[in-house]
Design a protein around this motif. Sequence first.
Motif, PDB file in Angstrom:
ATOM      1  N   ALA A  10     -94.291  83.514  42.591  1.00 60.67           N
ATOM      2  CA  ALA A  10     -94.111  82.097  43.601  1.00 60.67           C
ATOM      3  C   ALA A  10     -94.561  82.525  44.757  1.00 60.67           C
ATOM      4  O   ALA A  10     -95.252  81.874  45.612  1.00 60.67           O
ATOM      5  CB  ALA A  10     -92.547  81.868  43.661  1.00 60.67           C
ATOM      6  N   GLY A  11     -94.248  83.846  45.349  1.00 61.31           N
ATOM      7  CA  GLY A  11     -94.955  84.236  46.518  1.00 61.31           C
ATOM      8  C   GLY A  11     -96.407  84.328  46.868  1.00 61.31           C
ATOM      9  O   GLY A  11     -96.861  84.071  47.587  1.00 61.31           O
ATOM     10  N   LEU A  12     -97.100  84.896  45.664  1.00 65.45           N
ATOM     11  CA  LEU A  12     -98.552  84.938  45.636  1.00 65.45           C
ATOM     12  C   LEU A  12     -99.034  83.551  45.633  1.00 65.45           C
ATOM     13  O   LEU A  12     -99.918  83.424  46.248  1.00 65.45           O
ATOM     14  CB  LEU A  12     -98.797  85.908  44.372  1.00 65.45           C
ATOM     15  CG  LEU A  12     -98.482  87.424  44.555  1.00 65.45           C
ATOM     16  CD1 LEU A  12     -98.837  88.253  43.271  1.00 65.45           C
ATOM     17  CD2 LEU A  12     -99.682  87.923  45.459  1.00 65.45           C
ATOM     18  N   ALA A  13     -98.439  82.653  44.792  1.00 65.44           N
ATOM     19  CA  ALA A  13     -98.837  81.270  44.791  1.00 65.44           C
ATOM     20  C   ALA A  13     -98.712  80.733  46.113  1.00 65.44           C
ATOM     21  O   ALA A  13     -99.745  80.010  46.693  1.00 65.44           O
ATOM     22  CB  ALA A  13     -98.012  80.633  43.744  1.00 65.44           C
ATOM     23  N   ALA A  14     -97.721  80.866  46.851  1.00 66.50           N
ATOM     24  CA  ALA A  14     -97.688  80.145  48.168  1.00 66.50           C
ATOM     25  C   ALA A  14     -98.571  80.832  49.139  1.00 66.50           C
ATOM     26  O   ALA A  14     -99.484  79.843  49.954  1.00 66.50           O
ATOM     27  CB  ALA A  14     -96.197  80.637  48.918  1.00 66.50           C
ATOM     28  N   TYR A  15     -98.527  82.182  49.295  1.00 71.59           N
ATOM     29  CA  TYR A  15     -99.417  82.703  50.158  1.00 71.59           C
ATOM     30  C   TYR A  15    -101.145  82.522  49.713  1.00 71.59           C
ATOM     31  O   TYR A  15    -101.890  82.334  50.714  1.00 71.59           O
ATOM     32  CB  TYR A  15     -99.277  83.978  50.352  1.00 71.59           C
ATOM     33  CG  TYR A  15     -98.096  84.303  50.964  1.00 71.59           C
ATOM     34  CD1 TYR A  15     -97.889  83.946  52.574  1.00 71.59           C
ATOM     35  CD2 TYR A  15     -97.031  84.914  50.545  1.00 71.59           C
ATOM     36  CE1 TYR A  15     -96.982  84.213  53.212  1.00 71.59           C
ATOM     37  CE2 TYR A  15     -95.843  85.242  51.447  1.00 71.59           C
ATOM     38  CZ  TYR A  15     -95.712  84.839  52.777  1.00 71.59           C
ATOM     39  OH  TYR A  15     -94.614  85.104  53.592  1.00 71.59           O
ATOM     40  N   GLY A  16    -101.304  82.242  48.449  1.00 70.21           N
ATOM     41  CA  GLY A  16    -102.753  82.073  47.973  1.00 70.21           C
ATOM     42  C   GLY A  16    -102.953  80.624  48.275  1.00 70.21           C
ATOM     43  O   GLY A  16    -104.466  80.575  48.791  1.00 70.21           O
ATOM     44  N   LEU A  17    -102.021  79.678  48.275  1.00 73.17           N
ATOM     45  CA  LEU A  17    -102.464  78.212  48.610  1.00 73.17           C
ATOM     46  C   LEU A  17    -102.767  78.393  50.024  1.00 73.17           C
ATOM     47  O   LEU A  17    -103.777  77.614  50.564  1.00 73.17           O
ATOM     48  CB  LEU A  17    -101.448  77.426  48.008  1.00 73.17           C
ATOM     49  CG  LEU A  17    -101.175  76.966  46.618  1.00 73.17           C
ATOM     50  CD1 LEU A  17     -99.915  76.403  46.348  1.00 73.17           C
ATOM     51  CD2 LEU A  17    -102.320  76.422  46.163  1.00 73.17           C
ATOM     52  N   TRP A  18    -101.934  78.935  50.855  1.00 76.48           N
ATOM     53  CA  TRP A  18    -102.081  78.852  52.369  1.00 76.48           C
ATOM     54  C   TRP A  18    -103.330  79.241  52.669  1.00 76.48           C
ATOM     55  O   TRP A  18    -104.027  79.012  53.491  1.00 76.48           O
ATOM     56  CB  TRP A  18    -101.071  79.421  52.985  1.00 76.48           C
ATOM     57  CG  TRP A  18     -99.699  78.822  53.144  1.00 76.48           C
ATOM     58  CD1 TRP A  18     -99.764  77.375  53.320  1.00 76.48           C
ATOM     59  CD2 TRP A  18     -98.471  79.055  53.049  1.00 76.48           C
ATOM     60  NE1 TRP A  18     -98.179  76.996  53.535  1.00 76.48           N
ATOM     61  CE2 TRP A  18     -97.430  77.854  53.526  1.00 76.48           C
ATOM     62  CE3 TRP A  18     -97.826  80.309  52.957  1.00 76.48           C
ATOM     63  CZ2 TRP A  18     -96.335  78.010  53.346  1.00 76.48           C
ATOM     64  CZ3 TRP A  18     -96.440  80.451  53.036  1.00 76.48           C
ATOM     65  CH2 TRP A  18     -95.570  79.496  53.050  1.00 76.48           C
ATOM     66  N   GLY A  19    -103.941  80.488  51.662  1.00 76.98           N
ATOM     67  CA  GLY A  19    -105.261  81.165  52.040  1.00 76.98           C
ATOM     68  C   GLY A  19    -106.175  80.322  51.994  1.00 76.98           C
ATOM     69  O   GLY A  19    -107.153  80.363  52.332  1.00 76.98           O
ATOM     70  N   LEU A  20    -106.112  79.443  50.792  1.00 72.63           N
ATOM     71  CA  LEU A  20    -107.216  78.408  50.616  1.00 72.63           C
ATOM     72  C   LEU A  20    -107.458  77.250  51.698  1.00 72.63           C
ATOM     73  O   LEU A  20    -108.177  76.340  51.327  1.00 72.63           O
ATOM     74  CB  LEU A  20    -107.009  77.799  48.959  1.00 72.63           C
ATOM     75  CG  LEU A  20    -107.087  78.927  48.205  1.00 72.63           C
ATOM     76  CD1 LEU A  20    -106.693  78.165  46.688  1.00 72.63           C
ATOM     77  CD2 LEU A  20    -108.675  79.488  48.166  1.00 72.63           C
TER      78      LEU A  20
END
Length: 304
Positions: A10-20
């Motif tokens: 979940a953390g990787l998904a959250a930070y990955g979406l913010w990164g995009l």
Amino acid sequence: MDERRTGTAAGLAAYGLWGLFPLYFPLLEPAGGLEIVAHRVVWSLLFVALLITVLRRWSLVRAAVTDLRSLLVLAGAAVLIAANWLVFVYGVNSGHVVETSLGYFINPLVSVLLGVVVFAERLRPLQWTAVGLAALAVAVLTWDYGRPPWIALTLALTFGGYGLLKKLVRVEAAPGLLVETALVLVPALVVIGVLQGTGRGTAGEGTGHLLLLVSSGIATAVPLLLFAAAARRIPLSTVGLLQYVTPLMQLAIGVFVYGEPMPPARLAGFAVVWTALAVFTVDSLRAARAAGRRAAAEQVPAAA
């Protein structure tokens, strides 16, 4: 172990979406930053209200709005996050993606300084070293840009202040986001109304563009909810390490997708920031391990 694995994902998904996000916000042009933020407020409010209805969490919203202290703190948080959104969208859509990434690189160090100023926290020697290196990096980048990196500094200060205020209230992510966006709903509607009334609004430029503006509400809420799910399941030290995913992705997008320059002096400034973050991270992990050992040692007599 399953909880930790779920939290990490979940953390990787959250930070990955913010990164995009640097790839997403240019899609909303020709809408300007103020119009995008206004639509982001309106549609995220509707999306989160629907989510809270499905999850039956309206009692938590009522508890937040009936407590004056919580309401005032959330109002401050709403102003800070709206300012953060506005500066971020401006930075991305004006070709300063690399500088926006710098803001989120130095944000952890700004949060540490806010802890010293607001809560009178005492920093360990390595933490002071990291803060000093960050100040040196800002000086180097000021020389490189020919001006202070105000986009990065504003992003770091507003997001750091937002996190600080959120620590002062015990409100879950979705109810907190709903209250925050509701508090700035009227200004957002006024902005949209004025822009549309004066012919400067873009919501009427086609169904596809309107749907993209509507999607900004989902893009706002989903990463935040994923982050909240991660924070409940994994140690804070792990969350701290995962947060560097976002600025690393933004930096890569700025340099390799948008072709923003990275002259030697700017690269040197970023290298100093990364060194500061490495020092800060090592110190935080050491402190977390020491705290874990102390807690385990205190539990042994109780277990016996």
